[in-house]
Write an enzyme that holds these catalytic residues in place. Sequence first.
Site, mmCIF file in Angstrom:
data_model
loop_
_atom_site.group_PDB
_atom_site.id
_atom_site.type_symbol
_atom_site.label_atom_id
_atom_site.label_comp_id
_atom_site.label_asym_id
_atom_site.label_seq_id
_atom_site.Cartn_x
_atom_site.Cartn_y
_atom_site.Cartn_z
ATOM 1 C CG HIS A 90 -24.025 -12.449 40.134
ATOM 2 N ND1 HIS A 90 -25.092 -12.706 39.298
ATOM 3 C CD2 HIS A 90 -22.926 -12.875 39.472
ATOM 4 C CE1 HIS A 90 -24.645 -13.249 38.175
ATOM 5 N NE2 HIS A 90 -23.333 -13.368 38.257
ATOM 6 C CD GLU A 150 -27.580 -11.112 41.256
ATOM 7 O OE1 GLU A 150 -27.799 -12.323 41.430
ATOM 8 O OE2 GLU A 150 -27.327 -10.619 40.141
ATOM 9 C CG HIS A 200 -28.323 -15.712 40.798
ATOM 10 N ND1 HIS A 200 -27.263 -15.076 40.215
ATOM 11 C CD2 HIS A 200 -27.966 -17.012 40.914
ATOM 12 C CE1 HIS A 200 -26.296 -15.946 39.980
ATOM 13 N NE2 HIS A 200 -26.701 -17.127 40.389
ATOM 14 C CD GLU A 217 -32.160 -14.242 38.792
ATOM 15 O OE1 GLU A 217 -31.984 -13.248 39.534
ATOM 16 O OE2 GLU A 217 -31.263 -14.720 38.061
ATOM 17 C CG HIS A 234 -27.914 -64.832 -4.084
ATOM 18 N ND1 HIS A 234 -27.042 -63.970 -4.730
ATOM 19 C CD2 HIS A 234 -29.162 -64.491 -4.521
ATOM 20 C CE1 HIS A 234 -27.735 -63.170 -5.512
ATOM 21 N NE2 HIS A 234 -29.022 -63.464 -5.400
ATOM 22 C CD GLU A 289 -24.023 -65.489 -3.681
ATOM 23 O OE1 GLU A 289 -24.098 -64.412 -3.044
ATOM 24 O OE2 GLU A 289 -24.276 -65.569 -4.905
ATOM 25 C CG HIS A 306 -24.562 -61.063 -2.129
ATOM 26 N ND1 HIS A 306 -25.469 -61.653 -2.975
ATOM 27 C CD2 HIS A 306 -25.272 -60.119 -1.445
ATOM 28 C CE1 HIS A 306 -26.649 -61.091 -2.824
ATOM 29 N NE2 HIS A 306 -26.556 -60.156 -1.899
ATOM 30 C CD GLU A 356 -20.673 -60.408 -4.564
ATOM 31 O OE1 GLU A 356 -20.494 -61.619 -4.281
ATOM 32 O OE2 GLU A 356 -21.745 -59.965 -5.028
#
Length: 1336
Positions: free
Chosen positions: A115, A118, A225, A318, A536, A539, A643, A734
């Site tokens: 700025h 500043e 700043h 600042e 299972h 399966e 499954h 499944e």
Amino acid sequence: MVHIWERFSTKPKLRVSLFAFLLFLVFSPGDARLRRTRSVSPSTEGTVETYNKYYNYVELTGRLQALAQKYPHIANLSSIGRSVQGRELWVMRITQDPNTDSPGKPKFKYVGNMHGDETVSRQVLVYLVEHLLTKYAEEPRISELVNNTDIYIMPSMNPDGFEKSVEGDCSGENRGRNNANDVDLNRSFPDQFDGTTVNSSSVPEVMAVIRWIQEKKFVLSGNLHGGTVVASYPFDDSASHQQEGHYSQSEDDSLFRYLALVYSSNHPVMKTGQPNCPEAMEENFKDGITNGAKWYDVPGGMQDYNYLYGNCLEITMELSCCKYPPTAQLHNEWDLNRESLVAYIEKVHIGVRGYVKEALNGAALTNVSIVVTGIRHNLTTGKYGDYYRLLLPGTYDITAVATGYTSMTVYSVQVLEGKATECNFTLAPVVSEAAGSTTTHSIPSTDEPNIPTTTSGNSPPLPEHLPIQPQVFRHHNYADMELFLRKYSSEFPSIVHLYSVGRSVEQRELYVMVISDNPTVHEHGEPEFKYVANMHGNEVVGRELMLNLIEYLCRNYGTDLEVTKLVNNTRIHIMPSMNPDGYEASNEGDVKGTKGRNNSNNFDLNRNFPDQFATITEPRQPETVAVMNWLKGNPFVLSANLHGGSLVVNYPYDDDKKGLSQYSQSPDDKVFQQVSRAYSQENPLMHNGHPCEELYPDEYFEEGITNGAQWYNVPGGMQDWNYLNTNCFEVTIELGCVKYPLARDLPQYWEQNRRSLLQFIHQVHHGIKGTVSDSRDGTGIPNATISVEGIDHNVTTAHTGDYWRLLVPGTYSITASAHGTYATVQKDGVEVVDFRLTRVHSDSNGQPIEGPQPTKNPSEKEFESLIKDLSLGQGLEKLVRDTATEKIFRYQRYKELSAFLRGLTLNFPQITSLHSLGQSVEFRTILALEISNKPEEAEPSEPKIRFVAGIHGNAPVGTELLLEFAACLCINYGKNPVITRLVNETRIVIVPSINPDGREQSVEKQCTSTQGLANAHGKDLDTDFFESQPETRAMMDLILDKSYTLSVALDGGALVATYPYDKPVQSVENEGTLKYLASVYANNHPKMHLGETGCSNNGQSNIPDGVMRAAERLSHMGSMKDFSMDFGHCPEITVYTGCCLYPPAEQLATLWAENKKPLLSMLVEVHKGVRGVVRDKSGKPIVGAIIVLNGGVRVFTVEGGYFHALLAPGNHNIEAVADGYQQQRQEVVVSSYEAAISLIIEFDMDNSIFGLPREFVVASAAASMTALVVTACIIWCVCAAKSNRQKDGFHRLRQHRDDYEDEIRLTSMGSKKSLLAHEFQDESESDEETLYANKI
């Protein structure tokens, strides 16, 4: 709580395209000024600073040129671009050999005068340049800094604005703040919330700085700043853009606070936190620092851009109240800032640094992501493969990730105070078998999801990538599967972690493979996903597909973009077989059979989970218990249970209230349909809806999905239990019509399902996610509730406050809530919704508490942080691992027990003290071991915890556990910092055996025997706390000490934690707290919290959360627990450690492993709740004051006026009462993870009597006394007159005294006896009830 509205949208964000356009302009090759070095010419000015003037642009240029010319060996002046009006943006580079780049030096920058009005920053940076150059050869500190740091200083980013500004303008009224196009440069950077909103052509200064940041990869920066005196840190804005008061936390919040404190603490004015600026006298900043957004909202700020997109941490300083102060103040401003400026630069060397190189040829790897576990902010390596990751002292797991290379993680990197720890990485390229070559391509940081990557030069196009597919398909028996998993765990350690969640009936491990970029830990913000197969046993397709998927993810990580993204952003858990025993019994070729379906106990595991509608009477199986425990220990978001036997995705609910096959809708029915379709749509055969026409010709599923109960009723299913008891949404898939197909058919199953399997994982990233954090310090809040309006199903946050909530596209009202907090929104967006909850702390009228507040020294703050760390995440788990001790367990009889305890006092005399409480019937000493850093001193400010065991001699497990617990604390004291601190801050009393006589009579391996239960008089001591037995008298004396905060008693014969009372009572005061304390123990026990005791000897199998009121288990009078509550004012929980009262010694090691963490959790828990000191206005402590909790339970202040009370998380009313003082009331909010709230209660003298002013009561009493005296005098006079008239009769009575004396005596005695009998008649029903009626 507050509600926020979130809009899901599929439209692309406009800000992304704007940002991309901005980056195109940033990296436009036409601007050659980036690397241009300005020629310097001799200056006629000297280089001696006078501090008596501001340099305008011409003077600044000449001054910098002169310094560069004078110190060419360490200084180089260049311009990175020009302002709107053509002024150069000068940068002075200060380092050894400033004209070349060399590895090993982190880059630092200061930017001033952003700025234009500043101006102090502009001048002090010129002074800093001179200071570094002139002191280089004089001061070793400066020499070391310049030699090892690449320092860049830009005194003025806005030279046009400076030229417009006017000296003495303190408030910026002359419009020099903005650039020549009247644009605020610190509102013009790309913003994380708003994108790019400024035309790049209007801010050439910003564009130049962006190019500079992207090229240099700075590590640390300061933006100077003016306008006040404070150090501000990210984030500078928030999604809501609340003007002020909203803390916007970054991932490196603690680090930013530290860096800001470095600057402020070295600045004499800033560190006070009171700048005393004339235009804002009331403004102050604690310690001189502030979060940017909390101060005020700054969208488009430079410091946030540095952090988010530039690899660089930046704060804003600042420097002065007046923006453009008179020149007379310049020397003072330099003196104020000199040390801060240098000290801040030095911090570029903290944390971790190193190099990332290629394994084959040692070449440097650029743009490699450096990932720190637990911090969701990555940075990338520079052109030499170097990186610099600023971190606070601590232990970190750090990973280097680059596409085309196998990631590498270095665990437990120790970061110490001072210089950075070096941590180097060597990455091996991943060879793509499909492409036949190795390709390397850098991936962007995870913090830059919307930024397009840029490539330089004419890079050849990459060949089309084909992912590597599994090559070998076969059925894997248990041994084969185990070797497969171990092989991949060994081959891909950076992304794979193999663990077991338990064992099957036949003791086979239930293996889980985790695949993620940080596989061993839950990363904040990263969702957890799981696949479970082979539930299972017959399966089997899911089992083989999971092994295929593991291979696919591992082989393609780093080369396939989809796989790499999934692995980097998801923690994927894969359990290939939940029923390995059933698999071993199954047969290949089984189409629709049942052999091997169930586990070895012949129970169907998918009918074995607790159910919302049906009562499951079958005993819970070890596989089921293991999986339930696993699910409760991880924050899973999405899951599939694989499954076989059909081809469909089945979603909750699986059953309904009536047990009929009809649609049973869950609150998230739309979400379940969405994720189910995501799977089925990638499998054309499944999506067709006619899966098994030959086997089941009438079966049809629209789009290949179905509601479970509508298909057929499944009570006790796993998917419903997931949804109802955890945060996890699970469906059942499944995979094929044949349950156990031939091995030759396995490749087609992979081909049909591979896209579906990946697409389903992607679904975990749909919906909303975010963090719920505490607005005070930004820490995450665990177990906060996330509610969606209109959907009767909540989810909760994980240990670090992160959450995920699956939703279909739409508009929702989202609410976050936690005990005693209300929610405020931190971030708005399509997918990420963060909440900051502000903790309530008020008096009884809801007003903020006034009066003295406790001040905490750094040590107290550190301990509070330790308690939080142990309460969240893996803190307690890590403590358990770090304190492992070698031990061969066996049962110890009385003599060995006594010798063991005495041995502890001999070996650890500084922290132990052994006391005799009394003796048993058979004269065995009842010993109590105190462990503390000052065991012989009373420390009333510390909480005191009591661990007791052996009240029943036939249950000696608790005794052995407490002996090992004592040994663990003593052995690790001074070695483990956590144990050391806990012992230093706690008074621990351990009574391992209350009933040593009964213990001597008991027999090992007797699970139900009562032999040894009672003492030598045959009395159950837990029914005898009325002082009839010597053992109970000894314990009662200990309990009546009244200084204990918590008591934990260990017993046996069940697996449950109980809380008071044992006696039958209608209601229990403070029951919420008592139940909570028991649940803390149960939740830290691997089995207890599941509520499945598995104990056939006591008739109790399902106990919710493993916690119950003691009277519900076995009601009786005279218990130790009840006595502790009623007369010791100390809550006591009783933990039953196992079904068997006296199990074999071989089981002690397992029992210790199960109970070590819960026992340690009690040491942590005793430091929570509320504590404080009660004193009068003069500061004198008040002993014996009554602290009333929620209008019921009372505790008393002890020596020093201290008190400590444990409370369940939530809001509580605290009332303090003491004779002669006014009552004090406060409302506090207790957290489940924070150390005790500390209070100071100051009493005022009570100037009222009977509720009336003291002066009025005293005057009234004086008047009353006067009236009484006058009345008495009148009565005396009257009586005296009558006495003279009756004197003769009185003499006659005395003459006959002997005749009447006996009669008078008898009459008098009879009257007295009658009076006593009437007034003190005992109407109580028993001695026991009389004793308990005396409860305070």
